[in-house]
Write a protein that holds these residues in place. Structure first.
Motif, mmCIF file in Angstrom:
data_model
loop_
_atom_site.group_PDB
_atom_site.id
_atom_site.type_symbol
_atom_site.label_atom_id
_atom_site.label_comp_id
_atom_site.label_asym_id
_atom_site.label_seq_id
_atom_site.Cartn_x
_atom_site.Cartn_y
_atom_site.Cartn_z
ATOM 1 N N ILE A 151 76.957 -1.021 15.703
ATOM 2 C CA ILE A 151 76.465 -0.753 14.347
ATOM 3 C C ILE A 151 76.258 0.738 14.141
ATOM 4 O O ILE A 151 76.638 1.300 13.109
ATOM 5 C CB ILE A 151 75.153 -1.529 14.103
ATOM 6 N N SER A 152 75.666 1.399 15.141
ATOM 7 C CA SER A 152 75.412 2.835 15.037
ATOM 8 C C SER A 152 76.711 3.627 14.932
ATOM 9 O O SER A 152 76.811 4.591 14.143
ATOM 10 C CB SER A 152 74.600 3.312 16.242
ATOM 11 N N MET A 153 77.721 3.246 15.698
ATOM 12 C CA MET A 153 79.008 3.938 15.630
ATOM 13 C C MET A 153 79.656 3.754 14.261
ATOM 14 O O MET A 153 80.201 4.699 13.681
ATOM 15 C CB MET A 153 79.937 3.426 16.724
ATOM 16 N N LEU A 154 79.593 2.542 13.721
ATOM 17 C CA LEU A 154 80.179 2.295 12.400
ATOM 18 C C LEU A 154 79.441 3.078 11.320
ATOM 19 O O LEU A 154 80.072 3.616 10.401
ATOM 20 C CB LEU A 154 80.140 0.798 12.091
ATOM 21 N N GLN A 155 78.124 3.160 11.424
ATOM 22 C CA GLN A 155 77.365 3.940 10.452
ATOM 23 C C GLN A 155 77.683 5.427 10.555
ATOM 24 O O GLN A 155 77.752 6.134 9.544
ATOM 25 C CB GLN A 155 75.873 3.694 10.645
ATOM 26 N N GLU A 200 76.606 -4.456 3.753
ATOM 27 C CA GLU A 200 75.972 -3.284 4.351
ATOM 28 C C GLU A 200 75.958 -3.451 5.861
ATOM 29 O O GLU A 200 75.454 -4.461 6.365
ATOM 30 C CB GLU A 200 74.544 -3.109 3.821
ATOM 31 N N ILE A 201 76.517 -2.486 6.567
ATOM 32 C CA ILE A 201 76.619 -2.578 8.022
ATOM 33 C C ILE A 201 75.229 -2.495 8.641
ATOM 34 O O ILE A 201 74.448 -1.595 8.338
ATOM 35 C CB ILE A 201 77.515 -1.455 8.563
ATOM 36 N N GLY A 202 74.936 -3.473 9.492
ATOM 37 C CA GLY A 202 73.656 -3.473 10.184
ATOM 38 C C GLY A 202 72.553 -4.239 9.485
ATOM 39 O O GLY A 202 71.462 -4.386 10.036
ATOM 40 N N ARG A 203 72.817 -4.755 8.292
ATOM 41 C CA ARG A 203 71.794 -5.530 7.567
ATOM 42 C C ARG A 203 72.230 -6.983 7.471
ATOM 43 O O ARG A 203 73.372 -7.277 7.130
ATOM 44 C CB ARG A 203 71.570 -4.961 6.164
ATOM 45 N N GLN A 204 71.310 -7.890 7.745
ATOM 46 C CA GLN A 204 71.581 -9.317 7.679
ATOM 47 C C GLN A 204 71.626 -9.762 6.227
ATOM 48 O O GLN A 204 70.694 -9.531 5.467
ATOM 49 C CB GLN A 204 70.488 -10.092 8.433
ATOM 50 N N ALA A 206 88.519 1.315 11.099
ATOM 51 C CA ALA A 206 89.303 0.108 10.826
ATOM 52 C C ALA A 206 89.400 -0.794 12.050
ATOM 53 O O ALA A 206 89.441 -2.020 11.921
ATOM 54 C CB ALA A 206 90.701 0.506 10.355
ATOM 55 N N ALA A 207 89.436 -0.201 13.249
ATOM 56 C CA ALA A 207 89.547 -1.002 14.467
ATOM 57 C C ALA A 207 88.218 -1.641 14.854
ATOM 58 O O ALA A 207 88.191 -2.734 15.428
ATOM 59 C CB ALA A 207 90.068 -0.130 15.611
ATOM 60 N N LEU A 208 87.105 -0.976 14.543
ATOM 61 C CA LEU A 208 85.800 -1.478 14.954
ATOM 62 C C LEU A 208 85.209 -2.479 13.970
ATOM 63 O O LEU A 208 84.378 -3.299 14.355
ATOM 64 C CB LEU A 208 84.815 -0.311 15.137
ATOM 65 N N LEU A 209 85.619 -2.430 12.712
ATOM 66 C CA LEU A 209 85.013 -3.311 11.716
ATOM 67 C C LEU A 209 85.283 -4.793 12.010
ATOM 68 O O LEU A 209 84.348 -5.610 11.927
ATOM 69 C CB LEU A 209 85.506 -2.933 10.322
ATOM 70 N N PRO A 210 86.515 -5.202 12.373
ATOM 71 C CA PRO A 210 86.691 -6.611 12.775
ATOM 72 C C PRO A 210 85.886 -6.977 14.014
ATOM 73 O O PRO A 210 85.421 -8.105 14.145
ATOM 74 C CB PRO A 210 88.203 -6.707 13.045
#
Length: 375
Positions: free
Chosen positions: A50-54, A234-238, A304-308
């Motif tokens: 999550i931290s890397m994507l953010q 939102e990345i990291g939020r449930q 793009a590679a990490l989102l899936p």
């Protein structure tokens, strides 16, 4: 009224049953400890992802300046005409109302989405059997896949030809069959399932993906959750659509069962808990620290590679928590069964003593009456 021999036989039978329930309780307690450790050890990886994507999100442009549309398909939202529901249940019974509550939450969601087409992906033998009896089955096969790839777009996503149209079996249909996926939970199988969901969403076969599972934080902190994992808002939020907390009575019963089985509330030692919390804090600092990280690949390609993989992590984490919750529910149910068996043994023993006393009293009366008649 039953005689003494029948009551002794019933008491012996209930004692044998109590031995079985006690053994099942201890087995579930041991499995619960391992499941909790596995779920907790997976959190630092998920938090680092999550931290890397953010961090990457701040270095790329997600919106096309010319069209004003979101570039990555997993972030794009659209009208929900067809939704996919992943139902995570248990593989076995003797877990109290665990599976019934999952089905209740899933059916409530289906009623709420009655005006849309719904595909159901049941995970766990109980969910598979339950929904196959109620809805038509349209399991996707490999022949409906187009394996030839036509290159990749600017976000690194494979550009594939559209799949052939497959007629629906009904407004609500079962589209998946994953036997044994929870019995021996492996990341590879979860990744295959997540890739299929990502593929179907990116090609607009489905418009949203929801997961119904039992969110497990500890023995006394659980809730039934319907969570949306696609699209990613939102990345990291449930993104919770529905949630139902367990009652205080269920918490107390679970706490008593854990105490009698020697299981701590968190299932971990203080040292392990502290190490896990420290690793999670370090992972959180990666994305929030004001540091200009240098990545080997372009940030757009990495994102793009990490989102899936982020979708895979969410699904894997939901399965880990569901497995732990199932063991906790079975441990609590077997503890209640053992207590009920003990109460039944006490009741039958009391009844047997009364029957024996009545028989002895009757014999004494007969002897005294016979003696009085002879005198």
């Amino acid at each position: 009224m039953a005689n003494v021999l029948d009551l002794k036989r019933r008491i012996r039978s209930v004692k044998n049953t109590r031995q079985i329930t006690k053994a099942m309780k201890m087995v579930s307690a041991a499995k619960l400890r391992r499941a909790q450790e596995r779920a907790l050890h997976a959190r630092p990886y998920a938090q680092m992802l999550i931290s890397m994507l953010q961090s990457l999100k701040r270095r790329i442009e997600l919106i096309d300046p010319e069209t004003g549309e979101i570039r990555h398909p997993l972030l794009a939202t659209r009208e929900q005409k067809t939704v996919l529901l992943v139902v995570i249940s248990g593989d076995k019974g003797f877990a109290g109302a665990f599976n019934a509550n999952i089905f209740k939450a899933a059916n409530h969601f289906l009623e709420f989405e009655s005006d849309r087409q719904v595909d159901i992906e049941p995970l766990g033998r109980k969910a598979r059997d339950y929904y196959r009896k109620r809805y038509p089955v349209q399991v996707r096969s490999e022949e409906h896949r187009v394996t030839e790839q036509r290159g990749r777009d600017e976000f690194g996503q494979p550009e594939e030809a559209p799949e052939p149209e497959v007629p629906r079996a009904g407004q609500v249909q079962v589209t998946g069959d994953h036997p044994g996926i929870l019995e021996k939970l492996e990341y590879g199988r979860v990744d295959d399932l997540a890739k299929d969901l990502v593929h179907r969403y990116a090609h607009e076969e489905i418009d949203a993906v929801f997961v119904v599972y039992n969110e497990f934080k500890s023995v006394i902190a659980q809730r039934l959750v319907v969570e949306r994992i696609l699209p990613i808002i939102e990345i990291g939020r449930q993104d919770v659509a529905q949630a139902e907390e367990i009652s205080q009575e269920e918490r107390d019963r679970a706490a008593r069962a854990a105490a009698s089985a020697g299981v701590t509330i968190t299932g971990l030692t203080e040292e392990s808990q502290a190490d896990a919390e420290e690793n999670e804090r370090e992972a959180k600092q990666f994305g929030t620290a004001e540091v200009d990280y240098i990545y080997e690949q372009p940030p757009t390609e990495l994102f793009a590679a990490l989102l899936p993989r982020y979708v895979t992590t969410q699904l894997y984490h939901a399965m880990l928590e569901s497995v732990a919750a199932e063991h906790a529910a079975r441990m609590t149910a077997m503890d209640s069964a053992s207590n009920n068996a003990s109460d039944m043994i006490d009741s039958l023993t009391l009844m047997m003593n009364r029957v024996r006393q009545a028989a002895i009293t009757k014999e004494i009366i007969e002897i005294v009456s016979g003696a009085a008649a002879l005198s």
